[in-house]
Design a protein around this motif. Structure first.
Motif, short mmCIF file in Angstrom:
data_model
loop_
_atom_site.label_atom_id
_atom_site.label_comp_id
_atom_site.label_asym_id
_atom_site.label_seq_id
_atom_site.Cartn_x
_atom_site.Cartn_y
_atom_site.Cartn_z
N SER A 75 48.01 38.51 33.58
CA SER A 75 48.07 39.79 32.88
C SER A 75 46.93 40.67 33.38
N TYR A 76 47.21 41.97 33.41
CA TYR A 76 46.24 42.95 33.92
C TYR A 76 45.71 43.74 32.74
N HIS A 77 44.48 43.43 32.35
CA HIS A 77 43.88 44.06 31.17
C HIS A 77 42.84 45.11 31.51
N THR A 78 42.13 44.92 32.61
CA THR A 78 40.91 45.69 32.85
C THR A 78 40.90 46.26 34.26
N ARG A 79 40.47 47.50 34.38
CA ARG A 79 40.37 48.14 35.70
C ARG A 79 39.04 47.75 36.35
N PHE A 80 38.96 46.54 36.83
CA PHE A 80 37.72 46.08 37.45
C PHE A 80 37.31 46.92 38.66
N PRO A 81 38.24 47.38 39.51
CA PRO A 81 37.80 48.20 40.65
C PRO A 81 37.03 49.45 40.22
N GLU A 82 37.54 50.13 39.18
CA GLU A 82 36.84 51.32 38.70
C GLU A 82 35.51 50.95 38.04
N TYR A 83 35.49 49.84 37.30
CA TYR A 83 34.26 49.43 36.63
C TYR A 83 33.19 49.04 37.65
N LEU A 84 33.59 48.34 38.71
CA LEU A 84 32.64 47.95 39.74
C LEU A 84 32.07 49.16 40.47
N SER A 85 32.96 50.10 40.82
CA SER A 85 32.50 51.27 41.57
C SER A 85 31.59 52.16 40.73
N ALA A 86 31.69 52.06 39.39
CA ALA A 86 30.80 52.83 38.52
C ALA A 86 29.39 52.27 38.52
N ARG A 87 29.24 50.99 38.93
CA ARG A 87 27.94 50.34 38.89
C ARG A 87 27.38 50.03 40.28
N LEU A 88 28.29 49.74 41.23
CA LEU A 88 27.85 49.30 42.55
C LEU A 88 28.58 50.09 43.63
N PRO A 89 28.01 50.21 44.82
CA PRO A 89 28.66 50.95 45.91
C PRO A 89 29.77 50.14 46.58
N ILE A 90 30.78 49.77 45.80
CA ILE A 90 31.91 48.99 46.31
C ILE A 90 33.16 49.87 46.26
N PRO A 91 33.78 50.17 47.40
CA PRO A 91 34.99 51.01 47.38
C PRO A 91 36.11 50.39 46.54
N GLU A 92 36.78 51.23 45.77
CA GLU A 92 37.86 50.74 44.92
C GLU A 92 38.95 50.06 45.74
N ALA A 93 39.21 50.55 46.96
CA ALA A 93 40.26 49.97 47.79
C ALA A 93 40.00 48.50 48.09
N TRP A 94 38.73 48.14 48.30
CA TRP A 94 38.40 46.74 48.56
C TRP A 94 38.70 45.88 47.34
N SER A 95 38.28 46.37 46.17
CA SER A 95 38.50 45.60 44.94
C SER A 95 39.98 45.48 44.62
N TYR A 96 40.73 46.58 44.80
CA TYR A 96 42.17 46.52 44.51
C TYR A 96 42.88 45.55 45.44
N SER A 97 42.43 45.44 46.68
CA SER A 97 43.04 44.50 47.60
C SER A 97 42.90 43.07 47.08
N ALA A 98 41.70 42.73 46.60
CA ALA A 98 41.46 41.38 46.07
C ALA A 98 42.24 41.14 44.78
N ILE A 99 42.22 42.13 43.89
CA ILE A 99 42.93 41.99 42.62
C ILE A 99 44.44 41.87 42.85
N ARG A 100 44.96 42.64 43.80
CA ARG A 100 46.40 42.59 44.11
C ARG A 100 46.79 41.19 44.61
N ARG A 101 45.99 40.61 45.49
CA ARG A 101 46.29 39.25 45.97
C ARG A 101 46.27 38.25 44.83
N PHE A 102 45.31 38.43 43.93
CA PHE A 102 45.21 37.51 42.78
C PHE A 102 46.50 37.52 41.98
N HIS A 103 46.96 38.70 41.60
CA HIS A 103 48.13 38.80 40.71
C HIS A 103 49.45 38.55 41.42
#
Length: 336
Positions: A103-131
């Motif tokens: 289940s997809y509850h939380t926008r981790f890519p947006e939350y990470l980019s708000a705190r750290l210099p991590i591009p959302e595209a990188w995070s979404y790639s990992a989250i997409r593979r997970f789900h």
């Protein structure tokens, strides 16, 4: 009998929508012929999450998780979160050839980019593979479904949320000794919640914040006229809802917002931005005002009748939420 194992990194004492949703699913499970076992952080040592020490990360060992799954013998596994427990459970399921949903509850890519210099595209790639490795990913709203489809997520199924209308209801007493009208926010006090867009507004009456988080100390210092009540639950929380006039939801990143349902069931109109979550919950119900100008939305929401909000809030039940949840699991097994 369905024997369901739910693996989740979010668990008590955390107070959030993920934990509440899973607790209600377990309570409703017998009515759907299911028996639920949880794999939670209680079984592991943990360490504070960087930049968010209130949340602890479990030191989940894949081998230990694998043996737990074998010993439990579930007919299905549902992975609720993408944290260490979720990752270890996903690995174990793939090793053992077990079907699982997520289940997809939380926008981790947006939350990470708000705190750290991590591009959302990188995070979404990992989250997409997970789900995409599971049989299905459950999402709470049509807007979120469309967004994730556009990002390459597959096998998406809908799972809405509910509210306890016996606990959250209009009440005759107002326990808040502050100037009216009361504009209320309930949730984490953190940068990703966009709270300052609410706190900086020129509004009559009083702003009240219920919740805790890493941004609380700084926001209390910066906005001394706002009442910060800390984290509340149960009757204490329900009475604060019932003592308020408008629920203000400034988040731009939430996937749903169970607090919206709690507010509506308590008779509170919603003021929010026109984004995923408020758009799906409030929609054209007439129980809220969704505008890019949050101040205009908050003032206009004062004119909405409380009984209209209560009636609409009563249409969201945990029973219907559970029906969707367990139907999704049955469907992926039938299709296998």
């Amino acid at each position: 009998m369905m024997r369901l194992l739910i693996a989740t990194d979010a668990w008590r004492p955390q107070i959030n929508g993920v934990v509440r949703s899973l607790e209600y699913m377990a309570a409703e499970a017998p009515g759907f012929g299911a028996e639920v076992t949880f794999l939670t952080p209680e079984r592991f040592r943990s360490c504070p999450m960087p930049t968010y020490p209130e949340i602890r990360l479990s030191l989940a060992v894949p081998g230990v998780v694998s043996r737990f799954i074998e010993a439990t013998g579930p007919t299905h596994v549902h992975i609720a979160t993408e944290g260490p427990i979720g990752l270890a459970t996903r690995w174990a399921c793939r090793q053992q050839g077990r079907a699982f949903t997520t289940s997809y509850h939380t926008r981790f890519p947006e939350y990470l980019s708000a705190r750290l210099p991590i591009p959302e595209a990188w995070s979404y790639s990992a989250i997409r593979r997970f789900h995409n490795g599971g049989r299905a990913v459950m999402v709470s709203t049509p807007s979120l479904e469309r967004e994730l489809l556009s990002r390459g997520f597959r096998n998406i199924r809908r799972w809405t949320r509910g509210v306890d209308t016996q606990l959250f209801r209009p009440r005759g007493e107002r326990i808040l000794d502050v100037g009216a009208p009361v504009f209320l926010y309930v949730g984490r006090v953190a940068v990703e919640k966009n709270l300052e867009s609410f706190l900086c507004l020129d509004l009559p009456g009083t702003k009240v914040i219920v919740g805790d988080g890493p941004a609380r100390t700084e926001l209390e210092r910066k906005y001394p006229q706002t009442r910060f009540l800390g984290a509340l639950a149960g009757e204490d929380l329900a009475r604060v809802y019932a003592s308020s006039d408008v629920f203000v939801f400034p988040s731009l990143t939430d996937t749903f917002g169970i607090v919206l349902l709690e507010a509506l069931a308590s008779g509170l109109p919603i003021a929010a931005y026109p984004v995923t979550g408020p758009l799906d919950v409030v929609g054209a119900s007439g129980c809220g005002v969704l505008k890019d100008d949050l101040r205009e939305a908050a003032l206009a929401a004062l004119e909405i009748p409380k009984d209209r909000c209560r009636s609409y809030g009563e249409t969201f039940t945990w029973r219907e939420s559970a029906r969707q949840f367990f139907s999704n699991i049955e469907a992926v097994h039938t299709a296998a």
